[in-house]
Design an enzyme around this catalytic site. Sequence first.
Site, PDB file in Angstrom:
ATOM      1  N   CYS A  79     -52.139  -1.449  23.115  1.00  0.00           N
ATOM      2  CA  CYS A  79     -52.114  -1.879  24.514  1.00  0.00           C
ATOM      3  C   CYS A  79     -52.916  -3.173  24.659  1.00  0.00           C
ATOM      4  CB  CYS A  79     -52.726  -0.786  25.399  1.00  0.00           C
ATOM      5  SG  CYS A  79     -53.068  -1.309  27.082  1.00  0.00           S
ATOM      6  N   CYS A  93     -51.448  -6.329  31.608  1.00  0.00           N
ATOM      7  CA  CYS A  93     -50.321  -6.059  32.518  1.00  0.00           C
ATOM      8  C   CYS A  93     -50.785  -5.417  33.827  1.00  0.00           C
ATOM      9  CB  CYS A  93     -49.301  -5.157  31.852  1.00  0.00           C
ATOM     10  SG  CYS A  93     -49.241  -5.305  30.082  1.00  0.00           S
ATOM     11  N   THR A 130     -58.151   0.279  32.483  1.00  0.00           N
ATOM     12  CA  THR A 130     -57.691  -0.405  31.273  1.00  0.00           C
ATOM     13  C   THR A 130     -58.219  -1.826  31.227  1.00  0.00           C
ATOM     14  OG1 THR A 130     -55.691   0.932  31.189  1.00  0.00           O
ATOM     15  CG2 THR A 130     -55.624  -1.165  30.026  1.00  0.00           C
ATOM     16  N   GLU A 160     -60.344   2.015  27.788  1.00  0.00           N
ATOM     17  CA  GLU A 160     -60.544   2.419  29.180  1.00  0.00           C
ATOM     18  C   GLU A 160     -62.015   2.724  29.485  1.00  0.00           C
ATOM     19  OE1 GLU A 160     -57.841   3.194  27.483  1.00  0.00           O
ATOM     20  OE2 GLU A 160     -56.273   2.412  28.793  1.00  0.00           O
ATOM     21  N   HIS A 216     -45.308  -1.240  37.240  1.00  0.00           N
ATOM     22  CA  HIS A 216     -46.003  -0.848  36.007  1.00  0.00           C
ATOM     23  C   HIS A 216     -45.307   0.301  35.215  1.00  0.00           C
ATOM     24  CE1 HIS A 216     -49.399  -1.679  33.516  1.00  0.00           C
ATOM     25  NE2 HIS A 216     -49.609  -0.388  33.339  1.00  0.00           N
ATOM     26  N   TYR A 274     -45.209  28.518  15.549  1.00  0.00           N
ATOM     27  CA  TYR A 274     -45.291  29.750  14.705  1.00  0.00           C
ATOM     28  C   TYR A 274     -45.520  30.969  15.611  1.00  0.00           C
ATOM     29  CZ  TYR A 274     -46.755  26.405  11.177  1.00  0.00           C
ATOM     30  OH  TYR A 274     -46.869  25.334  10.393  1.00  0.00           O
ATOM     31  N   CYS A 313     -49.384  33.119  15.522  1.00  0.00           N
ATOM     32  CA  CYS A 313     -50.662  32.385  15.534  1.00  0.00           C
ATOM     33  C   CYS A 313     -50.630  31.270  16.568  1.00  0.00           C
ATOM     34  CB  CYS A 313     -50.987  31.836  14.152  1.00  0.00           C
ATOM     35  SG  CYS A 313     -49.986  30.435  13.645  1.00  0.00           S
ATOM     36  N   GLU A 372     -49.476  19.693  12.225  1.00  0.00           N
ATOM     37  CA  GLU A 372     -49.486  20.981  11.518  1.00  0.00           C
ATOM     38  C   GLU A 372     -48.369  21.864  12.049  1.00  0.00           C
ATOM     39  OE1 GLU A 372     -50.404  24.953  10.268  1.00  0.00           O
ATOM     40  OE2 GLU A 372     -50.383  24.293  12.355  1.00  0.00           O
TER      41      GLU A 372
HETATM   42 FE1  SF4 Z   1     -51.136  -1.482  28.193  1.00  0.00          FE
HETATM   43 FE2  SF4 Z   1     -49.869  -0.879  30.495  1.00  0.00          FE
HETATM   44 FE3  SF4 Z   1     -49.545  -3.269  29.360  1.00  0.00          FE
HETATM   45 FE4  SF4 Z   1     -48.450  -1.176  28.204  1.00  0.00          FE
HETATM   46  S1  SF4 Z   1     -47.936  -1.986  30.244  1.00  0.00           S
HETATM   47  S2  SF4 Z   1     -49.638  -2.807  27.179  1.00  0.00           S
HETATM   48  S3  SF4 Z   1     -50.012   0.416  28.624  1.00  0.00           S
HETATM   49  S4  SF4 Z   1     -51.445  -2.417  30.181  1.00  0.00           S
END
Ligand code: SF4
Length: 498
Positions: A100, A104, A191, A258, A293, A297, A300, A444
Amino acid sequence: MALKTPAEYVDSLRELNIRAYVNGERVDSVADHQSIAPHINTVAKTYELAHDPEHRDVMTAESHLTGERIHRYTHIFHSADDLVKKIQMLRLLGQTTGTCFQRCVGLDALNALYAITYEIDQGEGTTYHERFRDYLTGVQRADLMLAGAMTDPKGHRAKRPSQQEDPDQFVRVVERREDGVVIRGAKLHNTGGINSHEILVMPGTGLSEEEADYAVSCAVPANADGVLFIFGRQSNDNRKLEGGCDIGNPRFGVVGGEAMVVFDDVFVPNERVFMNGEAKYAGTMVNYFATWHRANYGGCKGGNADVLIGATAKMTKVLGTERNSVVRDKLIEMIHMNETTYASAIGASAMGYELPCGAYMVDPMMANTVKQNITRNVYQIGRLSHDLAGGFLATMPGEQSFDNPEIARFVEKYHQANPEYETRDRVKLGRYIENMTSVTTMVEAMHGAGSPQAQRIVMLGQADIDKKIEMAEQVIDGDDDVEGLPLPGKRQAAEVEG
Ligand code: SF4
């Protein structure tokens, strides 16, 4: 200079000298801290590629305000071509950094502010848009990195901002002065904030008229008095410091670095305030930002999943969401998937058969089906656990943050949800969920007892497809029915023959 170089970006961070904490300790210089440097290096690539003639068209744009060539990360989208170029830029940066690149959020926040300030002015006769255009011109000319800050701590999830026991659980204006406002609160999962020049504060939700104090949007320099950053812990974060082959992505960050950004009574002058009480526009602004934007098993594992479902259910109580019907339905879905695999395991056992040695073998078809479902359901159950527990899982603070008296009160305050539960209990639950849904646990479930394709090969062999074809043919064309019944299909056939 409208396009910063990577070195200028890093130097500018050193000059900012922000107040930041990593693992509970105050950081002298974010640019020179091992935990933050990979995230800074990632952003530096966004600056570097803007100087590369090969990528000029994608990484830069012409400012509609000044006509100057600017970084696309400070550009207002003015056409479908702009939106396409943005996506092309993200693809290129993703290919270059493998992580990231953070900018953005600020870009989409700039565009949301550009749109909403215009609409507020149209509706209310204010002058925010002109003010914002002035601010934007400065951002473009200085090629600033901006962090968009939207997610409030939110406190008790069943309560609105104005109903919270602690009114600071959503960023709000606590004082209005002639020359500006004083804001208090925090924004989470921020971010790139810790290596940004400025924070663009936005409301985190739609608001009612009575919640006007929460309708605030403004630009805050990262080094403003009262602003502090508390960096979140990530899975395997210590590995990054060890070097060698265990690191993963050695030069760039893991997700977006973050942090929690605290606004401890921060004064914001009028020229940086772009919404101040216009509550009815908050929802639209959130929607604008979010839309830009968003363009991911039997036995277990059943027992493990029981504990995970329990931890997730308790987390919903800690958050105050346990009575929400959608939350309850997601818990039901987790239970359904878990019981489906468990039931298949019971079925495989119940249908077991004796081997020549006298020992019993489970039904191979059903046993392989159990494992095939595990390769899906464990992921899906983990996915729903993440869904219900929230982004907190990825950015929650470490133990040391509770021990530093400079920040402990903020860590406690802004991670508290339902006041009936301790903040540390929320972190303990979060760490359990993190462990039980981590890569190791998931892989796993995928590959333990054989990879998915191994089960599919057995399933095909056990299925006896030819027998199933016979069944289909008998059902469709067979004639072994009881004589004398008025069966419509038979009559039709007889008529056709006659
Ligand atoms: Fe990072 Fe959001 Fe840009 Fe993707 S859109 S690179 S998650 S800031």
